[in-house]
Design an enzyme around this catalytic site. Structure first.
Site, PDB file in Angstrom:
ATOM      1  N   SER A 117       0.840  -1.190   0.000  1.00 33.79           N
ATOM      2  CA  SER A 117       0.000   0.000   0.000  1.00 33.79           C
ATOM      3  C   SER A 117       0.876   1.241   0.000  1.00 33.79           C
ATOM      4  O   SER A 117       1.619   1.494   0.963  1.00 33.79           O
ATOM      5  CB  SER A 117      -0.903   0.018   1.238  1.00 33.79           C
ATOM      6  OG  SER A 117      -1.444   1.321   1.379  1.00 33.79           O
TER       7      SER A 117
ATOM      8  N   HIS B 134      -1.140  -1.455  -4.312  1.00 33.35           N
ATOM      9  CA  HIS B 134      -2.401  -1.133  -3.635  1.00 33.35           C
ATOM     10  C   HIS B 134      -2.508   0.376  -3.450  1.00 33.35           C
ATOM     11  O   HIS B 134      -1.632   1.007  -2.857  1.00 33.35           O
ATOM     12  CB  HIS B 134      -2.444  -1.836  -2.274  1.00 33.35           C
ATOM     13  CG  HIS B 134      -3.762  -1.734  -1.570  1.00 33.35           C
ATOM     14  ND1 HIS B 134      -4.838  -2.553  -1.855  1.00 33.35           N
ATOM     15  CD2 HIS B 134      -4.180  -0.915  -0.575  1.00 33.35           C
ATOM     16  CE1 HIS B 134      -5.855  -2.248  -1.061  1.00 33.35           C
ATOM     17  NE2 HIS B 134      -5.485  -1.244  -0.272  1.00 33.35           N
TER      18      HIS B 134
ATOM     19  N   ASP C 284      -4.858   3.360  -1.950  1.00 31.58           N
ATOM     20  CA  ASP C 284      -5.946   3.669  -1.019  1.00 31.58           C
ATOM     21  C   ASP C 284      -6.526   5.035  -1.328  1.00 31.58           C
ATOM     22  O   ASP C 284      -5.863   6.058  -1.156  1.00 31.58           O
ATOM     23  CB  ASP C 284      -5.420   3.633   0.419  1.00 31.58           C
ATOM     24  CG  ASP C 284      -5.156   2.217   0.889  1.00 31.58           C
ATOM     25  OD1 ASP C 284      -6.098   1.406   0.833  1.00 31.58           O
ATOM     26  OD2 ASP C 284      -4.023   1.927   1.298  1.00 31.58           O
TER      27      ASP C 284
ATOM     28  N   MET D 168      -9.265   7.746  -0.409  1.00 37.22           N
ATOM     29  CA  MET D 168     -10.120   8.137   0.725  1.00 37.22           C
ATOM     30  C   MET D 168     -10.654   9.549   0.496  1.00 37.22           C
ATOM     31  O   MET D 168      -9.927  10.415   0.006  1.00 37.22           O
ATOM     32  CB  MET D 168      -9.318   8.114   2.016  1.00 37.22           C
ATOM     33  CG  MET D 168      -8.622   6.791   2.292  1.00 37.22           C
ATOM     34  SD  MET D 168      -7.852   6.802   3.922  1.00 37.22           S
ATOM     35  CE  MET D 168      -6.882   5.277   3.835  1.00 37.22           C
TER      36      MET D 168
ATOM     37  N   HIS E   4      -8.357   0.575  -4.033  1.00 35.91           N
ATOM     38  CA  HIS E   4      -9.300   0.381  -2.936  1.00 35.91           C
ATOM     39  C   HIS E   4     -10.024   1.699  -2.693  1.00 35.91           C
ATOM     40  O   HIS E   4      -9.443   2.640  -2.160  1.00 35.91           O
ATOM     41  CB  HIS E   4      -8.475  -0.070  -1.706  1.00 35.91           C
ATOM     42  CG  HIS E   4      -9.257  -0.209  -0.445  1.00 35.91           C
ATOM     43  ND1 HIS E   4      -8.646  -0.415   0.787  1.00 35.91           N
ATOM     44  CD2 HIS E   4     -10.588  -0.182  -0.195  1.00 35.91           C
ATOM     45  CE1 HIS E   4      -9.575  -0.500   1.720  1.00 35.91           C
ATOM     46  NE2 HIS E   4     -10.756  -0.349   1.156  1.00 35.91           N
TER      47      HIS E   4
ATOM     48  N   MET F 253     -12.356   4.036  -0.834  1.00 35.54           N
ATOM     49  CA  MET F 253     -13.046   4.321   0.436  1.00 35.54           C
ATOM     50  C   MET F 253     -13.725   5.665   0.251  1.00 35.54           C
ATOM     51  O   MET F 253     -13.362   6.681   0.872  1.00 35.54           O
ATOM     52  CB  MET F 253     -12.025   4.334   1.589  1.00 35.54           C
ATOM     53  CG  MET F 253     -11.552   2.929   1.938  1.00 35.54           C
ATOM     54  SD  MET F 253      -9.994   2.914   2.865  1.00 35.54           S
ATOM     55  CE  MET F 253      -8.833   2.969   1.500  1.00 35.54           C
TER      56      MET F 253
ATOM     57  N   MET G  80     -11.082  -6.290   5.460  1.00 35.12           N
ATOM     58  CA  MET G  80     -10.367  -5.293   6.258  1.00 35.12           C
ATOM     59  C   MET G  80     -10.101  -5.880   7.639  1.00 35.12           C
ATOM     60  O   MET G  80     -11.035  -6.261   8.347  1.00 35.12           O
ATOM     61  CB  MET G  80     -11.206  -4.021   6.413  1.00 35.12           C
ATOM     62  CG  MET G  80     -11.421  -3.194   5.154  1.00 35.12           C
ATOM     63  SD  MET G  80      -9.911  -2.682   4.313  1.00 35.12           S
ATOM     64  CE  MET G  80      -9.087  -1.732   5.589  1.00 35.12           C
TER      65      MET G  80
ATOM     66  N   GLY H 160      -9.195   3.798   6.942  1.00 31.70           N
ATOM     67  CA  GLY H 160      -8.942   5.225   7.096  1.00 31.70           C
ATOM     68  C   GLY H 160      -7.484   5.569   7.328  1.00 31.70           C
ATOM     69  O   GLY H 160      -7.049   6.636   6.935  1.00 31.70           O
ATOM     70  N   PHE H 161      -6.752   4.654   7.943  1.00 33.75           N
ATOM     71  CA  PHE H 161      -5.372   4.976   8.301  1.00 33.75           C
ATOM     72  C   PHE H 161      -4.489   3.743   8.215  1.00 33.75           C
ATOM     73  O   PHE H 161      -4.952   2.621   8.469  1.00 33.75           O
ATOM     74  CB  PHE H 161      -5.311   5.525   9.731  1.00 33.75           C
ATOM     75  CG  PHE H 161      -6.171   6.741   9.929  1.00 33.75           C
ATOM     76  CD1 PHE H 161      -5.709   8.003   9.574  1.00 33.75           C
ATOM     77  CD2 PHE H 161      -7.468   6.614  10.416  1.00 33.75           C
ATOM     78  CE1 PHE H 161      -6.524   9.123   9.715  1.00 33.75           C
ATOM     79  CE2 PHE H 161      -8.289   7.726  10.560  1.00 33.75           C
ATOM     80  CZ  PHE H 161      -7.807   8.990  10.209  1.00 33.75           C
ATOM     81  N   GLY H 162      -3.218   3.972   7.887  1.00 36.05           N
ATOM     82  CA  GLY H 162      -2.229   2.906   7.970  1.00 36.05           C
ATOM     83  C   GLY H 162      -1.741   2.775   9.406  1.00 36.05           C
ATOM     84  O   GLY H 162      -2.068   3.595  10.275  1.00 36.05           O
ATOM     85  N   GLY H 163      -0.975   1.722   9.654  1.00 37.35           N
ATOM     86  CA  GLY H 163      -0.291   1.574  10.930  1.00 37.35           C
ATOM     87  C   GLY H 163      -1.145   1.147  12.107  1.00 37.35           C
ATOM     88  O   GLY H 163      -0.739   1.304  13.250  1.00 37.35           O
TER      89      GLY H 163
ATOM     90  N   ASP I  63      -6.321  -6.735   4.377  1.00 33.85           N
ATOM     91  CA  ASP I  63      -5.767  -5.372   4.403  1.00 33.85           C
ATOM     92  C   ASP I  63      -5.864  -4.801   5.812  1.00 33.85           C
ATOM     93  O   ASP I  63      -6.957  -4.648   6.358  1.00 33.85           O
ATOM     94  CB  ASP I  63      -6.582  -4.516   3.416  1.00 33.85           C
ATOM     95  CG  ASP I  63      -6.062  -3.093   3.266  1.00 33.85           C
ATOM     96  OD1 ASP I  63      -5.012  -2.768   3.842  1.00 33.85           O
ATOM     97  OD2 ASP I  63      -6.735  -2.318   2.552  1.00 33.85           O
TER      98      ASP I  63
ATOM     99  N   GLY J 278       1.174  -1.860   4.137  1.00 28.20           N
ATOM    100  CA  GLY J 278       1.727  -0.517   4.003  1.00 28.20           C
ATOM    101  C   GLY J 278       2.935  -0.353   4.900  1.00 28.20           C
ATOM    102  O   GLY J 278       4.080  -0.348   4.453  1.00 28.20           O
ATOM    103  N   SER J 279       2.689  -0.282   6.212  1.00 25.40           N
ATOM    104  CA  SER J 279       3.784  -0.066   7.174  1.00 25.40           C
ATOM    105  C   SER J 279       4.833  -1.165   7.075  1.00 25.40           C
ATOM    106  O   SER J 279       6.036  -0.876   7.126  1.00 25.40           O
ATOM    107  CB  SER J 279       3.235  -0.054   8.600  1.00 25.40           C
ATOM    108  OG  SER J 279       2.124   0.769   8.692  1.00 25.40           O
TER     109      SER J 279
HETATM  110  C1  DX5 Z   1      -6.470   1.396   5.556  1.00 24.94           C
HETATM  111  C2  DX5 Z   1      -5.968   1.019   4.190  1.00 24.94           C
HETATM  112  C3  DX5 Z   1      -4.807   0.111   4.172  1.00 24.94           C
HETATM  113  C4  DX5 Z   1      -3.569   0.637   4.836  1.00 24.94           C
HETATM  114  C5  DX5 Z   1      -2.876  -0.523   5.472  1.00 24.94           C
HETATM  115  O1  DX5 Z   1      -7.703   2.021   5.426  1.00 24.94           O
HETATM  116  O2  DX5 Z   1      -6.994   0.379   3.448  1.00 24.94           O
HETATM  117  O3  DX5 Z   1      -4.520  -0.324   2.846  1.00 24.94           O
HETATM  118  O4  DX5 Z   1      -2.685   1.265   3.962  1.00 24.94           O
HETATM  119  O5  DX5 Z   1      -1.820  -0.043   6.218  1.00 24.94           O
HETATM  120  P1  DX5 Z   1      -0.997  -1.009   7.200  1.00 24.94           P
HETATM  121  O6  DX5 Z   1      -0.452  -2.124   6.369  1.00 24.94           O
HETATM  122  O7  DX5 Z   1       0.028  -0.086   7.737  1.00 24.94           O
HETATM  123  O8  DX5 Z   1      -1.964  -1.505   8.240  1.00 24.94           O
HETATM  124 ZN    ZN Z   2      -6.473  -0.500   1.477  1.00 28.84          ZN
END
Ligand code: DX5
Ligand code: ZN
Length: 229
Positions: free
Chosen positions: A13, A38, A40, A42, A71, A73, A142, A147-150, A180, A202-203
């Site tokens: 991501s 990937h 994202d 939003m 993806h 959102m 999911m 909404g957020f990574g990490g 994800d 992502g992270s």
């Molecule tokens: C969250 C995103 C994910 C996000 C995952 O809403 O859909 O794709 O980037 O991030 P990590 O891998 O850091 O949880």
């Molecule tokens: Zn995603």
């Protein structure tokens, strides 16, 4: 059929990449062994964050030949399907609660020549898929709230992945089962054991301990030769 572990697709991501250098990030994860990219998207409405739109997807398209796993959102989705198709998305995944007519939205994605995907939030039951699964090429589970990574992996989603694995097998179709959120070298094998065939990270890819290639490799199951050694 659940593919052999070696067939698991890794979809980094770019949400966790340096937004000032997204083209380089796409090229770098492609070269490092990513199977898909990937993206994202939003809107600050369906989820409490704003990221990128079709113009950025179009700008990134020349930087990789790998499939763009986009993806969405956003709500609504229908007015934007064509723009993401034109931008070069390959898989376009939507949340069923983001469209008043999910069935039609999936048909519309297919009619543009893209692969339609359905995304289930942690609070969305697998039963939502029953009238829609025949229209999809990907089901995205999911394992965090979007909404957020990490964020941390939500354990309860493993049971849902198992249930969806069985639903997919029943169709006899080759539908990608992607996970994800909070995917890392600890949670990846558990997702794969539950039946996932694709992992978003992502992270773990962009902020992990090793190089991009090492971080991607750490998400793949050990090959039979290595585990036998
Ligand atoms: C969250 C995103 C994910 C996000 C995952 O809403 O859909 O794709 O980037 O991030 P990590 O891998 O850091 O949880
Ligand atoms: Zn995603």
């Amino acid at each position: 059929m659940t593919p052999a572990p070696a067939d698991v697709l890794i979809s980094p991501s770019i949400l966790s990449a340096d937004f000032a250098a997204l083209g380089a990030a796409v090229r770098d994860v492609d070269a490092a062994g990513a199977d898909m990219i990937h993206v994202d998207v939003m809107d600050g409405h369906y989820v409490p964050n704003i990221t990128i739109g079709p113009a950025v997807v179009a700008a990134l398209r020349p930087h990789s030949d790998k499939p763009f796993d986009v993806h969405l959102m956003i709500a609504p989705v229908d007015p934007y399907i064509e723009a993401f198709a034109d931008a070069g998305a390959d898989i376009l995944s939507i949340h069923p609660d983001a469209s008043p007519h999910t069935h039609r939205s999936l048909q519309s994605i297919r009619s543009k020549g893209l692969k339609p995907g359905i995304v289930l939030n942690p609070g969305t039951p697998a039963s939502v898929l029953e009238p829609l699964i025949e229209l999809t090429d990907m089901i995205l589970v999911m394992s965090v709230n979007p909404g957020f990574g990490g964020q941390s992996f939500i354990e309860s989603q493993l049971r849902k992945i198992e249930r969806i694995r069985a639903m997919i097998d029943e169709t006899g179709r080759d539908i990608i089962l992607e996970v994800d959120g909070g995917v890392n070298p600890d949670t990846a094998p558990r997702c794969i054991a539950a039946g996932a065939t694709a992992l978003v990270a992502g992270s773990a890819v962009f902020k992990g301990a090793g190089s991009l290639a090492e971080n991607i490799r750490a998400l793949r199951p050990a090959s039979p030769a290595r585990s036998a050694a």
